[in-house]
Design a protein around this motif. Sequence first.
Motif, short mmCIF file in Angstrom:
data_model
loop_
_atom_site.label_atom_id
_atom_site.label_comp_id
_atom_site.label_asym_id
_atom_site.label_seq_id
_atom_site.Cartn_x
_atom_site.Cartn_y
_atom_site.Cartn_z
N ALA A 256 60.63 34.23 27.86
CA ALA A 256 60.08 34.52 26.53
C ALA A 256 61.22 34.67 25.54
N ILE A 257 61.14 33.94 24.44
CA ILE A 257 62.16 34.00 23.39
C ILE A 257 61.49 34.42 22.09
N ILE A 258 62.03 35.45 21.46
CA ILE A 258 61.57 35.88 20.14
C ILE A 258 62.73 35.70 19.19
N ASP A 259 62.54 34.86 18.16
CA ASP A 259 63.63 34.65 17.21
C ASP A 259 63.08 34.09 15.91
N LEU A 260 63.99 33.83 14.98
CA LEU A 260 63.61 33.41 13.64
C LEU A 260 63.37 31.91 13.57
N ALA A 261 62.38 31.53 12.77
CA ALA A 261 62.18 30.13 12.44
C ALA A 261 63.21 29.73 11.39
N PRO A 262 63.41 28.43 11.18
CA PRO A 262 64.41 27.99 10.19
C PRO A 262 64.16 28.60 8.81
N HIS A 263 65.24 29.01 8.15
CA HIS A 263 65.14 29.64 6.84
C HIS A 263 66.39 29.33 6.03
N GLY A 264 66.38 29.74 4.76
CA GLY A 264 67.50 29.45 3.88
C GLY A 264 68.22 30.67 3.35
N LEU A 265 68.08 31.81 4.01
CA LEU A 265 68.72 33.04 3.53
C LEU A 265 70.16 33.08 4.02
N ASP A 266 71.02 32.34 3.37
CA ASP A 266 72.39 32.16 3.82
C ASP A 266 73.19 33.46 3.79
N HIS A 267 72.79 34.41 2.94
CA HIS A 267 73.56 35.67 2.83
C HIS A 267 73.53 36.46 4.15
N LEU A 268 72.57 36.14 5.04
CA LEU A 268 72.51 36.85 6.32
C LEU A 268 73.72 36.54 7.20
N ARG A 269 74.38 35.42 6.93
CA ARG A 269 75.58 35.09 7.69
C ARG A 269 76.67 36.14 7.46
N ASP A 270 76.92 36.47 6.21
CA ASP A 270 77.99 37.41 5.87
C ASP A 270 77.56 38.86 6.03
N GLU A 271 76.33 39.15 5.63
CA GLU A 271 75.89 40.54 5.60
C GLU A 271 75.45 41.06 6.96
N HIS A 272 74.94 40.17 7.82
CA HIS A 272 74.41 40.62 9.11
C HIS A 272 74.88 39.77 10.28
N GLN A 273 75.93 38.99 10.07
CA GLN A 273 76.58 38.23 11.15
C GLN A 273 75.66 37.23 11.84
N HIS A 274 74.66 36.70 11.11
CA HIS A 274 73.84 35.63 11.68
C HIS A 274 74.67 34.35 11.71
N ILE A 275 74.74 33.72 12.86
CA ILE A 275 75.44 32.44 12.98
C ILE A 275 74.48 31.28 12.79
N ARG A 276 73.27 31.41 13.28
CA ARG A 276 72.24 30.37 13.15
C ARG A 276 71.15 30.86 12.20
N LEU A 277 70.72 29.99 11.29
CA LEU A 277 69.65 30.35 10.36
C LEU A 277 68.31 29.88 10.92
N GLY A 278 67.95 30.39 12.07
CA GLY A 278 66.66 30.10 12.67
C GLY A 278 66.67 28.85 13.53
N PHE A 279 65.55 28.62 14.23
CA PHE A 279 65.44 27.52 15.19
C PHE A 279 64.11 26.80 15.01
N GLY A 280 64.18 25.47 14.88
CA GLY A 280 62.99 24.67 14.73
C GLY A 280 62.33 24.37 16.07
N GLU A 281 61.09 23.86 15.98
CA GLU A 281 60.31 23.59 17.18
C GLU A 281 60.98 22.55 18.09
N GLN A 282 61.46 21.46 17.50
CA GLN A 282 62.03 20.40 18.32
C GLN A 282 63.33 20.85 18.98
N THR A 283 64.15 21.55 18.21
CA THR A 283 65.41 22.04 18.77
C THR A 283 65.17 22.96 19.96
#
Length: 342
Positions: A256-283
Amino acid sequence: MAVEPNLGLDEVVDVLKAAGEPTRLRLLALLSSGDLTVTDMTEILGQSQPRISRHLKLLGEVDLVRRYQEGAWAYFRLKDDGAGVALVRHALAAASVADPVLARDRERLQSLKVARAERAQAYFSRNAADWDVMRRHHVSDEAVEAALLELLGDEPVDGLLDLGTGTGRILQLLEGLYRRGVGVDASRDMLAVARANLDRAGITKASIRHGDIFNLPLDGQTFDLVVIHQVLHFLEEPDVAIGEASRMLAPGGRLAIIDLAPHGLDHLRDEHQHIRLGFGEQTMTDWLARASLSVENFIHLRPEPDDGTRLTVTVWLARDGRETDAARPEATIAEGGDASWR
């Protein structure tokens, strides 16, 4: 299912010799309540570290206790399974709860757990603001947990592995579903929080381990459910982590995987150390297939209002491809949605 006693005469004698000494029986009683270090046990029993270590070595020689390393610390606990362990549990159950020595040990253990909880709460309080900010970005924890429970259903879980366990919430949420649980995290501070939360909830069938999600300190093919909750978007190579999670699954096991769908909130990279901005269905489907896992279900949980400032969470459920002769449920996208997997 726990292993029933099935020992030869010599094996029974060996187990009884190891357990049949006051200090060692006291240690077994303590270790049946969760993970403890040698330092913890010396404080509770008031004995020297060399003496405690010697007793633990004898208990380990007859396969009654499990030892694992966490940085400079070694943790011990009573093993989950084994005929010898079953015999010891019968002996512990026969001991009176009113025994003054065992009662004093329990009191000291409780004091140790209270101190552990206070340290964990201090860390959590210092970092709670970050969790609160992230919660405002996506749907509620309650909605995510309800979706996970819906996908998992009531299929029995013998062994649960929670990767990136954080506060240990998944081990608490699924307590009624699994027989034994293990939570792994790379942060020792978060492990302290998780241990304190399990102590507070009275959950002794789950243990907490320090480890690398890319190189887990566990035997493969030993869990029939693995959960990765809001971890992959912090990783450079999430597909490699999925492969390692797959290695942990017993034939027919589920991931079971719980995670974010693709999004455009780029500030999460710097503010919260997100490396990936979500994951699409095909990926995600491709990564799971590469790990020999087939998608059974996934649920998109969209925020309300969906104004572009809040994030959609996806809950995925996949199954190991080595399952045989078992009916596979048809996979669907459940968001009040309009598509299905065939």
